[in-house]
Design an enzyme around this catalytic site. Structure first.
Site, PDB file in Angstrom:
ATOM      1  N   GLN A 179      45.081  18.399 -47.184  1.00  0.00           N
ATOM      2  CA  GLN A 179      46.757  18.381 -47.097  1.00  0.00           C
ATOM      3  C   GLN A 179      47.976  19.126 -45.417  1.00  0.00           C
ATOM      4  O   GLN A 179      48.274  18.604 -44.988  1.00  0.00           O
ATOM      5  CB  GLN A 179      47.380  18.290 -48.155  1.00  0.00           C
ATOM      6  CG  GLN A 179      47.291  17.775 -49.492  1.00  0.00           C
ATOM      7  CD  GLN A 179      48.175  16.215 -48.591  1.00  0.00           C
ATOM      8  OE1 GLN A 179      48.926  15.731 -47.979  1.00  0.00           O
ATOM      9  NE2 GLN A 179      48.230  15.034 -49.917  1.00  0.00           N
ATOM     10  N   HIS A 201      43.349   9.733 -43.486  1.00  0.00           N
ATOM     11  CA  HIS A 201      43.907   9.366 -43.637  1.00  0.00           C
ATOM     12  C   HIS A 201      44.903   9.470 -44.122  1.00  0.00           C
ATOM     13  O   HIS A 201      46.746   8.764 -44.682  1.00  0.00           O
ATOM     14  CB  HIS A 201      43.896   7.735 -44.842  1.00  0.00           C
ATOM     15  CG  HIS A 201      44.072   8.860 -45.842  1.00  0.00           C
ATOM     16  ND1 HIS A 201      44.585   8.477 -47.175  1.00  0.00           N
ATOM     17  CD2 HIS A 201      42.793   9.030 -46.263  1.00  0.00           C
ATOM     18  CE1 HIS A 201      44.341   8.353 -48.219  1.00  0.00           C
ATOM     19  NE2 HIS A 201      43.363   9.444 -47.897  1.00  0.00           N
ATOM     20  N   CYS A 322      48.275   7.948 -64.242  1.00  0.00           N
ATOM     21  CA  CYS A 322      48.033   7.598 -65.295  1.00  0.00           C
ATOM     22  C   CYS A 322      46.552   5.918 -66.033  1.00  0.00           C
ATOM     23  O   CYS A 322      46.220   5.322 -64.964  1.00  0.00           O
ATOM     24  CB  CYS A 322      49.722   5.898 -64.683  1.00  0.00           C
ATOM     25  SG  CYS A 322      49.644   5.261 -66.068  1.00  0.00           S
TER      26      CYS A 322
HETATM   27  C1  LIG Z   1      44.006  18.017 -51.311  1.00  0.00           C
HETATM   28  C2  LIG Z   1      43.290  15.914 -51.160  1.00  0.00           C
HETATM   29  N1  LIG Z   1      41.888  16.207 -51.308  1.00  0.00           N
HETATM   30  C3  LIG Z   1      41.306  15.252 -51.406  1.00  0.00           C
HETATM   31  C4  LIG Z   1      41.758  14.170 -51.017  1.00  0.00           C
HETATM   32  C5  LIG Z   1      40.672  12.778 -51.416  1.00  0.00           C
HETATM   33  O1  LIG Z   1      40.680  12.533 -49.850  1.00  0.00           O
HETATM   34  P1  LIG Z   1      40.513  11.374 -49.528  1.00  0.00           P
HETATM   35  O2  LIG Z   1      40.819   9.722 -50.725  1.00  0.00           O
HETATM   36  O3  LIG Z   1      40.145  10.792 -48.069  1.00  0.00           O
HETATM   37  O4  LIG Z   1      39.181  10.575 -50.402  1.00  0.00           O
HETATM   38  C6  LIG Z   1      43.127  13.902 -51.070  1.00  0.00           C
HETATM   39  C7  LIG Z   1      44.211  12.981 -50.703  1.00  0.00           C
HETATM   40  O5  LIG Z   1      43.477  11.795 -51.978  1.00  0.00           O
HETATM   41  C8  LIG Z   1      44.512  15.507 -51.101  1.00  0.00           C
HETATM   42  O6  LIG Z   1      44.966  14.328 -50.877  1.00  0.00           O
END
Ligand SMILES: Cc1ncc(COP(=O)(O)O)c(C=O)c1O
Length: 383
Positions: A179, A201, A322
């Site tokens: 994040q 992403h 959920c």
């Molecule tokens: C703090 C955090 N760690 C890990 C992830 C997982 O990343 P990814 O969706 O690339 O597997 C996310 C996103 O969903 C995230 O916000």
């Protein structure tokens, strides 16, 4: 209907320039980056240039960048890979109660496989107590995993302080920075972090690509066994368009975008604060991620508000998972002390660089009106 996307912590759109950079690698430049011929060499160069660029962004000259399928895989690789490679040192792992599910569930799996995990508490703003961390480190502790910015409530942990404690105690420090990467400065020359998770992403790059950044000398085993790609740590033909897009995405968010997102988030916080029996979760000020607004609106059900807002074209998010029809309250909100009912009445709005002041004004008005309407029919409302 007007559509307003305020779920940028879940994912962002792919920026135009990122898509343009990726396009040739789907069709014209399609070689396998492990092939020795010119088709392969051209994609190998693209992968290595991308690696170099990400390494520079993090000031991570002494680290290796291992491309993965995203943050989830990188976090799993860090925890399981280090745990299994260092079994002779011990079996203890430390993390916090507010990590992303991919860290918490990897830890739960490790517990089933002979490791012990300490889950540190956090205070009401989501900060750990550094003394509690120091006291939790044992002789058999292998690794400490603490996220940089929390995905639900935006709390930014002090990576430097945690890293220094881990270094002094001789344990590995891993941080999930999915994040915060490109929104909060991360300099691996000055932060003693052994393993760092990033992904594309959340920063206007493609889904399905991330990386684990690994410090020199870290003992780690791979999760995937195969052709020995990525220094033997992540076998599988490289996702070249994804990797190229990831490297391009690190330039998308500019300083002015961070300021803009902060301004819009502050406006939302101010607007929602005028709603009775409502409050901001997580800290205020610079220890809060620039684009995160998490609010509890008492006496309403978060999912109902989410769907109500969706009907007005506004996309936000509830923290609650959920699954199997049992709606669990968010583990992050309960860890900061919210009751299950208040956790259920909470929503996350995560702004993006392209949101406008006008959209934010509209969202504040619609949220005010929606909360009011839902409270009128809520069985939870104090009459
Ligand atoms: C703090 C955090 N760690 C890990 C992830 C997982 O990343 P990814 O969706 O690339 O597997 C996310 C996103 O969903 C995230 O916000």
């Amino acid at each position: 209907m007007r559509r307003i996307y305020l779920d940028n912590a879940a994912t962002t759109h792919v920026a135009k320039e990122v898509l343009e950079a990726m396009m040739p690698y789907f069709s014209e430049k399609f070689g396998n980056a492990s092939s020795l011929h010119s088709f392969g060499r051209e994609t190998r160069d693209a992968v290595e240039n991308s690696r170099e660029k990400i390494s520079k962004k993090l000031n991570a000259k002494e680290h290796k960048i291992i491309f993965t399928s995203g943050g989830t895989e990188a976090n799993n690789l860090a925890l399981k890979g280090v745990a299994f490679a260092n079994r002779e040192k011990g079996k203890h792992i430390i993390t916090t109660k507010i990590e992303h599910d991919c860290v918490l569930n990897a830890c739960k799996w490790l517990e089933k496989n002979g490791f012990e995990v300490t889950y540190l508490n956090v205070d009401k703003e989501g900060f750990i107590d550094l003394n509690e961390l120091e006291n939790a480190i044992r002789n058999d502790t292998i690794i400490v995993s603490i996220m940089h910015a929390n995905n639900e409530i935006g709390t930014i942990a002090d990576l430097k302080a945690v890293g220094e404690i881990c270094k002094a105690k001789g344990v590995y420090f891993h941080s999930d920075t999915c994040q915060s990467f490109c929104k909060v400065p991360i300099d691996l020359k000055s932060f003693p972090v052994d393993l760092l998770t990033i992904n594309a992403h959340k920063i206007y790059g493609p889904k399905g690509v991330g990386a684990l950044v690994i410090g020199e000398g870290v003992k780690i085993d791979p999760l995937l066994h195969g052709g020995g790609h990525e220094l033997g740590l992540r076998s599988g033909t490289e996702n070249v368009p994804g990797i190229v897009g990831f490297a391009k995405a690190i330039d998308v968010i500019k300083e002015k975008d961070i300021e803009h997102m902060k301004r819009l988030s502050d406006k939302l916080i101010e607007g929602f604060s005028a709603i009775e029996e409502s409050w901001l979760n997580g800290p205020k000020g610079d220890k809060r991620l620039c684009n995160n607004v998490n609010f509890t609106f008492r006496f309403i059900e978060g999912e109902s508000l989410l769907l109500y807002l969706d009907s007005k074209g506004i996309a936000a998010s509830t923290g609650s998972a959920c699954s199997t029809r049992a709606v669990e309250p968010s583990h992050v909100l309960t860890a900061i002390g919210l009751s299950a009912a208040d956790a259920h009445g909470s929503l996350r709005f995560s702004v993006g660089k392209d949101n406008t002041e006008d959209e934010i004004k509209y969202v504040i008005d619609v949220v005010k009106e929606s909360v009011e309407s839902l409270r009128k029919i809520s069985p939870l409302t104090k009459k």
